[in-house]
Design a protein around this motif. Structure first.
Motif, PDB file in Angstrom:
ATOM      1  N   ALA A  38      -6.357  -8.238 -32.058  1.00  0.00           N
ATOM      2  CA  ALA A  38      -7.305  -8.637 -33.102  1.00  0.00           C
ATOM      3  C   ALA A  38      -6.960  -8.021 -34.442  1.00  0.00           C
ATOM      4  CB  ALA A  38      -8.718  -8.209 -32.694  1.00  0.00           C
ATOM      5  N   GLU A  39      -6.144  -6.991 -34.423  1.00  0.00           N
ATOM      6  CA  GLU A  39      -5.907  -6.239 -35.664  1.00  0.00           C
ATOM      7  C   GLU A  39      -4.590  -6.585 -36.344  1.00  0.00           C
ATOM      8  OE1 GLU A  39      -6.898  -4.541 -32.727  1.00  0.00           O
ATOM      9  OE2 GLU A  39      -8.982  -4.478 -33.359  1.00  0.00           O
TER      10      GLU A  39
ATOM     11  N   HIS B 278      -3.194 -10.713 -21.582  1.00  0.00           N
ATOM     12  CA  HIS B 278      -4.458 -10.274 -22.187  1.00  0.00           C
ATOM     13  C   HIS B 278      -4.615 -11.101 -23.458  1.00  0.00           C
ATOM     14  CE1 HIS B 278      -7.691  -7.725 -23.619  1.00  0.00           C
ATOM     15  NE2 HIS B 278      -7.038  -7.588 -24.771  1.00  0.00           N
TER      16      HIS B 278
ATOM     17  N   HIS C   2      -6.363 -12.716 -26.804  1.00  0.00           N
ATOM     18  CA  HIS C   2      -7.224 -12.854 -27.984  1.00  0.00           C
ATOM     19  C   HIS C   2      -6.799 -14.155 -28.648  1.00  0.00           C
ATOM     20  CE1 HIS C   2      -8.898  -8.666 -28.594  1.00  0.00           C
ATOM     21  NE2 HIS C   2      -7.950  -8.410 -27.707  1.00  0.00           N
TER      22      HIS C   2
ATOM     23  N   SER D  92     -10.152 -11.503 -23.612  1.00  0.00           N
ATOM     24  CA  SER D  92     -10.749 -10.314 -24.226  1.00  0.00           C
ATOM     25  C   SER D  92     -12.238 -10.532 -24.424  1.00  0.00           C
ATOM     26  CB  SER D  92     -10.114 -10.050 -25.595  1.00  0.00           C
ATOM     27  OG  SER D  92     -10.875  -9.072 -26.285  1.00  0.00           O
ATOM     28  N   THR D  93     -13.034  -9.491 -24.111  1.00  0.00           N
ATOM     29  CA  THR D  93     -14.429  -9.514 -24.563  1.00  0.00           C
ATOM     30  C   THR D  93     -14.628  -8.400 -25.593  1.00  0.00           C
ATOM     31  OG1 THR D  93     -15.309  -8.005 -22.892  1.00  0.00           O
ATOM     32  CG2 THR D  93     -15.267 -10.369 -22.324  1.00  0.00           C
ATOM     33  N   GLY D  94     -13.521  -7.724 -25.949  1.00  0.00           N
ATOM     34  CA  GLY D  94     -13.606  -6.711 -27.011  1.00  0.00           C
ATOM     35  C   GLY D  94     -13.646  -7.398 -28.361  1.00  0.00           C
ATOM     36  N   GLY D  95     -12.896  -8.506 -28.449  1.00  0.00           N
ATOM     37  CA  GLY D  95     -12.837  -9.237 -29.713  1.00  0.00           C
ATOM     38  C   GLY D  95     -12.360  -8.338 -30.828  1.00  0.00           C
TER      39      GLY D  95
ATOM     40  N   LEU E  47     -13.637  -5.637 -34.212  1.00  0.00           N
ATOM     41  CA  LEU E  47     -14.709  -4.740 -34.623  1.00  0.00           C
ATOM     42  C   LEU E  47     -15.739  -5.504 -35.448  1.00  0.00           C
ATOM     43  CD1 LEU E  47     -12.445  -1.728 -35.638  1.00  0.00           C
ATOM     44  CD2 LEU E  47     -13.802  -1.963 -33.555  1.00  0.00           C
TER      45      LEU E  47
ATOM     46  N   SER F 275     -11.605  -8.524 -20.102  1.00  0.00           N
ATOM     47  CA  SER F 275     -11.675  -7.087 -20.378  1.00  0.00           C
ATOM     48  C   SER F 275     -13.131  -6.656 -20.510  1.00  0.00           C
ATOM     49  CB  SER F 275     -10.896  -6.760 -21.661  1.00  0.00           C
ATOM     50  OG  SER F 275     -11.410  -7.506 -22.746  1.00  0.00           O
TER      51      SER F 275
ATOM     52  N   THR G 230     -15.116  -3.085 -21.836  1.00  0.00           N
ATOM     53  CA  THR G 230     -15.077  -1.694 -22.302  1.00  0.00           C
ATOM     54  C   THR G 230     -16.402  -1.027 -21.946  1.00  0.00           C
ATOM     55  OG1 THR G 230     -13.572  -2.285 -24.077  1.00  0.00           O
ATOM     56  CG2 THR G 230     -14.732  -0.203 -24.308  1.00  0.00           C
TER      57      THR G 230
ATOM     58  N   PHE H  11     -12.782   4.039 -33.830  1.00  0.00           N
ATOM     59  CA  PHE H  11     -11.578   3.197 -33.827  1.00  0.00           C
ATOM     60  C   PHE H  11     -11.022   3.288 -35.245  1.00  0.00           C
ATOM     61  CE2 PHE H  11      -9.105  -0.550 -32.753  1.00  0.00           C
ATOM     62  CZ  PHE H  11      -9.126  -0.610 -31.359  1.00  0.00           C
TER      63      PHE H  11
ATOM     64  N   PHE I 296     -15.909   1.058 -32.422  1.00  0.00           N
ATOM     65  CA  PHE I 296     -15.919  -0.038 -31.439  1.00  0.00           C
ATOM     66  C   PHE I 296     -17.177   0.186 -30.611  1.00  0.00           C
ATOM     67  CE2 PHE I 296     -13.719  -1.887 -27.444  1.00  0.00           C
ATOM     68  CZ  PHE I 296     -14.304  -3.127 -27.676  1.00  0.00           C
TER      69      PHE I 296
ATOM     70  N   GLU J 111     -11.639  -1.336 -19.693  1.00  0.00           N
ATOM     71  CA  GLU J 111     -10.834  -0.746 -20.767  1.00  0.00           C
ATOM     72  C   GLU J 111     -11.357   0.650 -21.060  1.00  0.00           C
ATOM     73  OE1 GLU J 111      -8.312  -2.874 -22.067  1.00  0.00           O
ATOM     74  OE2 GLU J 111      -9.072  -4.177 -20.479  1.00  0.00           O
TER      75      GLU J 111
ATOM     76  N   PHE K 139     -10.950   3.807 -23.337  1.00  0.00           N
ATOM     77  CA  PHE K 139     -10.357   4.335 -24.581  1.00  0.00           C
ATOM     78  C   PHE K 139     -10.603   5.834 -24.721  1.00  0.00           C
ATOM     79  CE2 PHE K 139      -9.214   0.476 -26.979  1.00  0.00           C
ATOM     80  CZ  PHE K 139      -9.890  -0.508 -26.266  1.00  0.00           C
TER      81      PHE K 139
ATOM     82  N   GLU L  32      -0.372  -6.417 -29.366  1.00  0.00           N
ATOM     83  CA  GLU L  32      -1.712  -5.864 -29.613  1.00  0.00           C
ATOM     84  C   GLU L  32      -1.641  -4.345 -29.798  1.00  0.00           C
ATOM     85  OE1 GLU L  32      -4.887  -7.431 -27.282  1.00  0.00           O
ATOM     86  OE2 GLU L  32      -6.182  -5.687 -27.615  1.00  0.00           O
TER      87      GLU L  32
HETATM   88  N1  KMH Z   1      -9.867  -5.197 -30.776  1.00  0.00           N
HETATM   89  C1  KMH Z   1     -10.465  -4.011 -30.256  1.00  0.00           C
HETATM   90  C2  KMH Z   1     -11.585  -3.554 -31.159  1.00  0.00           C
HETATM   91  C3  KMH Z   1     -10.465  -5.760 -25.622  1.00  0.00           C
HETATM   92  O1  KMH Z   1      -9.700  -6.687 -25.866  1.00  0.00           O
HETATM   93  O2  KMH Z   1     -11.275  -5.791 -24.714  1.00  0.00           O
HETATM   94  C4  KMH Z   1     -10.988  -4.160 -28.895  1.00  0.00           C
HETATM   95  C5  KMH Z   1     -10.077  -4.747 -27.869  1.00  0.00           C
HETATM   96  C6  KMH Z   1     -10.468  -4.518 -26.466  1.00  0.00           C
HETATM   97  O3  KMH Z   1      -9.089  -5.378 -28.154  1.00  0.00           O
END
Ligand code: KMH
Ligand code: ZN
Length: 276
Positions: free
Chosen positions: A15-16, A48, A50, A83-86, A88, A107, A109, A115, A120, A144, A146, A227
């Motif tokens: 996501a970043e 994984h 996104h 991903s369910t983190g998506g 921030l 995923s 968390t 973060f 997060f 997940e 961290f 990622e």
């Molecule tokens: N992008 C991160 C803030 C996940 O995919 O579950 C969270 C993340 C974790 O990537």
């Protein structure tokens, strides 16, 4: 089935990371599926996932996830882990959308962590809703972790009936604000894994390869990809997550841990297989 098989997860979008960081980042459903297939060919068994919107920004939009999953399934038999983190700042409702598509994995968390300069955020009630929804859709969570308290968070969900063992963990080490990537920290987490559960390890930035190698050595599994890190070596961008997978497969083979196929990974992870 041989138990020394290694499950390699490729986290190919994140996501970043942006196209400014690396021109090789896949963005559209078609590009993402192409990269997923290249990673699978090299030895990855889990993607994984996104996704990004038309402008390349992270999104949890159900329709874009649906398109990406459909494109991936057209090209390859890899396990899709949504991903369910998506990203921030997204709401829990936004983040949960892809689970309703019934991917094989997603995923989860199990706590909040700083973060970088941001947070997060994962409220206990939302974590329970995520776990419950995954159960309803037959989606296997990858927990997940961290920071260390997230281990206790996951075990508490088992006690309360929101998660069922065997669990599958991903130790994400080296996020600024989270647990640093060190052998000592990884060992500490591995010792807390309940018998019969499985685990994988991700290292951020330069710690990716050393953490992966340590995970292989300790009998766990490994996650690589853009990622977590975009460089093949210091100052040299990787040409794709596939190149990082390729190197890991070579190293793992030499260490007596051949890469698992998606079906072998399904068996190791206790997935029913096929649907998502
Ligand atoms: N992008 C991160 C803030 C996940 O995919 O579950 C969270 C993340 C974790 O990537
Ligand atoms: Zn992610």
């Amino acid at each position: 089935m041989s138990t020394n098989l290694l499950i390699i997860t490729a986290a190919i979008v994140g996501a970043e990371v942006t196209r400014k960081d690396t021109p090789y980042l896949p963005l559209t459903p078609g590009e993402i599926a192409g990269e997923a297939a290249r990673c699978r060919e090299r030895g990855a068994s889990v993607i994984h996932l996104h996704v990004r919107d038309r402008e390349g920004r992270p999104t949890q939009d159900r329709e874009i996830f649906r398109q990406a999953m459909e494109e991936i399934k057209k090209r390859t038999d890899v396990i899709i882990q949504a991903s369910t983190g998506g990203a921030l700042g997204m709401t829990p409702e936004e983040r949960l959308q892809p689970v309703t598509l019934g991917p094989e994995m997603a995923s989860l968390t199990t706590g909040t962590v700083n973060f970088g300069r941001d947070v997060f955020y994962n409220h206990p009630g939302d974590i329970e809703t995520f776990a419950k929804t995954m159960g309803e859709y037959g989606v296997k969570p990858e927990i997940e972790v961290f920071e260390a308290g997230m281990m206790a968070g996951a075990l508490d969900l088992v006690k309360k009936g929101f998660l069922k063992e065997p669990l599958h963990f991903n130790f994400v080490l080296g996020v600024p604000g989270g647990l640093p990537a060190s052998a000592k920290n990884l060992l500490f987490l591995v010792e807390a894994v309940p018998p019969g559960s499985t685990w994988t390890v991700s290292g951020i930035g330069r710690s990716q390869l050393p953490m992966n190698v340590l995970g292989i050595l300790l009998g766990g599994h490994a996650r690589t990809g853009f990622e977590d890190n975009i460089y093949y070596e210091r100052g040299v961008p990787a040409l794709g997550s596939w190149q990082l997978v390729d190197r890991l497969v070579r190293i793992a083979r030499e260490m007596g841990r051949p890469a698992a196929s998606p079906d072998e990974a399904r068996e190791l992870l206790g997935l029913k297989g096929g649907s998502g």
